[in-house]
Write an enzyme that holds these catalytic residues in place. Structure first.
Site, PDB file in Angstrom:
ATOM      1  N   CYS A 451       0.867  -1.176   0.000  1.00 48.87           N
ATOM      2  CA  CYS A 451       0.000   0.000   0.000  1.00 48.87           C
ATOM      3  C   CYS A 451       0.900   1.222   0.000  1.00 48.87           C
ATOM      4  O   CYS A 451       1.980   1.203  -0.588  1.00 48.87           O
ATOM      5  CB  CYS A 451      -0.952  -0.018   1.191  1.00 48.87           C
ATOM      6  SG  CYS A 451      -0.129  -0.018   2.799  1.00 48.87           S
ATOM      7  N   PHE A 452       0.517   2.297   0.685  1.00 46.43           N
ATOM      8  CA  PHE A 452       1.321   3.518   0.706  1.00 46.43           C
ATOM      9  C   PHE A 452       2.736   3.270   1.221  1.00 46.43           C
ATOM     10  O   PHE A 452       3.718   3.664   0.615  1.00 46.43           O
ATOM     11  CB  PHE A 452       0.667   4.555   1.627  1.00 46.43           C
ATOM     12  CG  PHE A 452      -0.233   5.503   0.900  1.00 46.43           C
ATOM     13  CD1 PHE A 452       0.162   6.093  -0.278  1.00 46.43           C
ATOM     14  CD2 PHE A 452      -1.481   5.814   1.416  1.00 46.43           C
ATOM     15  CE1 PHE A 452      -0.667   6.981  -0.946  1.00 46.43           C
ATOM     16  CE2 PHE A 452      -2.318   6.700   0.759  1.00 46.43           C
ATOM     17  CZ  PHE A 452      -1.908   7.278  -0.423  1.00 46.43           C
TER      18      PHE A 452
END
Length: 509
Positions: A451-452
């Site tokens: 993800c991020f």
């Protein structure tokens, strides 16, 4: 069962954030476009601003399609391009089927003075359909993501081989989309009524609602489920609905972006903005917390701690990505995390109570640029600065007190391991090779995503995972384990890190 539900929620959470990341760019360019259109600007710049605004409006008005393709591609374990293409096709045939059914059964709503506003229907890509806004993209994206993972690897006999793989997924999805398009003509109006009622309850709970929302949004970050809280409020009707310049927008962020595009006629920002101010803690909290941990570090290690924390502080404040900083103290002291979440909730509640109406979804850059298109009398940005300084001081001294009172081992205060222990824990090779070793080896790894800031891995046997190795990686900022789901906090460089891991494992994305 609990682990499977949590895993599914986390998977959806990281999938839905994929299209959201592009919203920050859209917001920046939309703000620039509005500034370029101001009366005192040269005519060629006003023309440029109009073109950019038109481009960004096309994105804002088709978020459902963007979410559909983005979610399906993110959920796909393999053949992501085919999953995205299939999601696009499914979205289009849903619109056609839904419109055809409404037309055949004389259910098409008549536009009034305000267009289709209030009729429960809207126009999407030229089709008048049941108005589901971003929810339509989410539903179809999740459906296609699931069907793609379930059937895209199924190969048929040679004679029928052309219908195997992703084509089989398409064939299976057609009747499902057809049924969905018909059923939602009758079910969605009821669901939409429930969403509107729930939204009204949340919007009328006043400061208590702001406090609970702000606290949960920060406190849930370690689980990765915080996206499931703020996403619906910012991008769906759960966060409110507003009619702006003849067009209906749903969700706090979408409404604000639409107000930006019509800044000249906006005298007061929509109250849904209360759900889009959680960037306050990213901007002011990051600075205060980083400085507090540097202050509390041993004198001989302050420079080392500065080198570790200042880049994370900068990313958190400027870009709004706080996880690299969060995970430097989250696992060391859940108490600090609880207090951080409480101060965040108090701050956002105080801002709203004092009358601040400033959009703060990401970091400082996005906040300054986005709010610059409005008069300070509208956003009352000065209140954010005043409250930010006051709460920043509170954050700093509270963290310093707790760290020293309970001797919390924040960076620069932990016990340094012996060299022999380091060798035993660290293992050998690059960080990418060691992360594979720490996960139990290639044969224990089923799925690798990100993800991020997190490398997310599904393993076959969690008992083979060596958390010490994962925590000892040079790029590791923490490890979260939940059964077969392992998350290694890497930071903003997680995407190329994941790609190198997949390359070593021979995984084709």
């Amino acid at each position: 069962m609990k682990e499977k539900v949590t895993e599914s929620m986390q998977k959806f959470s990281r999938a839905v954030i994929t299209p959201v990341k592009f919203m920050a760019v859209m917001g920046l360019f939309l703000a620039v476009a509005v500034i370029l259109q101001l009366n005192f600007m040269p005519s060629f710049l006003q023309t440029l601003g109009t073109l950019i605004k038109t481009m960004m409006d096309s994105m804002l008005n088709n978020l459902s399609l963007i979410f559909c393709v983005g979610i399906a591609s993110s959920l796909a374990d393999k053949k992501k391009v085919e999953a995205g293409l299939l999601a696009l096709i499914a979205f289009l045939i849903f619109l056609a089927a839904n419109n055809a059914w409404l037309t055949m059964n004389e259910m098409i709503a008549e536009a009034g003075e305000m267009g289709l506003f209030g009729t429960g229907q809207g126009v999407v890509l030229g089709f008048q359909v049941v108005d589901m806004n971003v929810f339509l993209g989410m539903i179809i994206g999740c459906l296609i993501g699931y069907l793609h993972n379930r059937f895209s690897n199924v190969e048929l006999h040679d004679i029928l081989s052309i219908y195997g793989g992703s084509r089989l997924t398409f064939m299976i999805s057609i009747p499902i989309i057809l049924i969905l398009a018909v059923v939602l003509c009758y079910i969605w109006p009821v669901i939409n009524g429930g969403i509107t009622s729930l939204s009204n309850v949340i919007l009328t709970t006043g400061l208590l609602g702001v406090f609970i929302y702000a606290f949960g949004n920060r406190f849930l970050i370690p689980t990765g489920l915080h996206h499931l809280l703020w996403m619906p409020f910012c991008f769906t009707a759960l966060g409110g609905t507003a009619e702006i310049n003849g067009t209906v927008y749903s969700g706090a962020a979408n409404i604000f972006y639409a107000e930006m595009a019509n800044a000249g006629s906006i005298a007061q920002l929509d109250p849904s903005l209360r759900f889009a101010t959680f960037g306050f803690a990213k901007i002011f909290g990051s600075v205060a917390i980083a400085l507090a941990m540097i202050y509390c570090a041993d004198k001989t290690r302050k420079e080392e701690v500065k080198g570790m924390l200042l880049p994370s502080m900068f990313v958190g404040t400027i870009a709004g990505i706080t996880e690299p900083l969060d995970f430097t103290f989250l696992f060391v002291s859940p108490l600090l995390w609880l207090v951080h979440s409480l101060i965040t909730a108090i701050s956002e509640t105080l801002l709203w109570a004092l009358g601040a109406r400033t959009y703060m979804l990401y970091g400082l850059i996005d906040t300054v640029v986005s709010n610059s298109v409005f008069s300070p009398s509208v956003t009352r940005f000065y209140l954010v600065i005043i409250v930010g300084i006051v709460m920043g001081v509170l954050w700093f001294f509270t963290f310093v007190f707790l760290i020293k009172k309970f001797n919390i081992k924040t960076p620069g205060r932990e016990t340094i391991q012996t060299a022999a222990a380091d060798v035993q824990i660290l293992g050998t090779g690059t960080d990418e090779q060691r992360v594979i070793e720490g996960l139990g080896g290639p044969e224990n790894i089923e799925l690798v995503t990100n993800c991020f800031t997190r490398l997310r891995v599904t393993v076959k046997n969690p008992e083979q995972v060596d958390k010490r190795v994962l925590e000892s990686l040079q790029q590791s900022k923490g490890v979260v384990t939940n059964g077969n789901n392992i998350q290694v906090i890497i930071g903003m460089g997680v995407q190329p890190f994941k790609e190198r891991v997949c390359e070593i494992l021979g995984i084709q994305e």
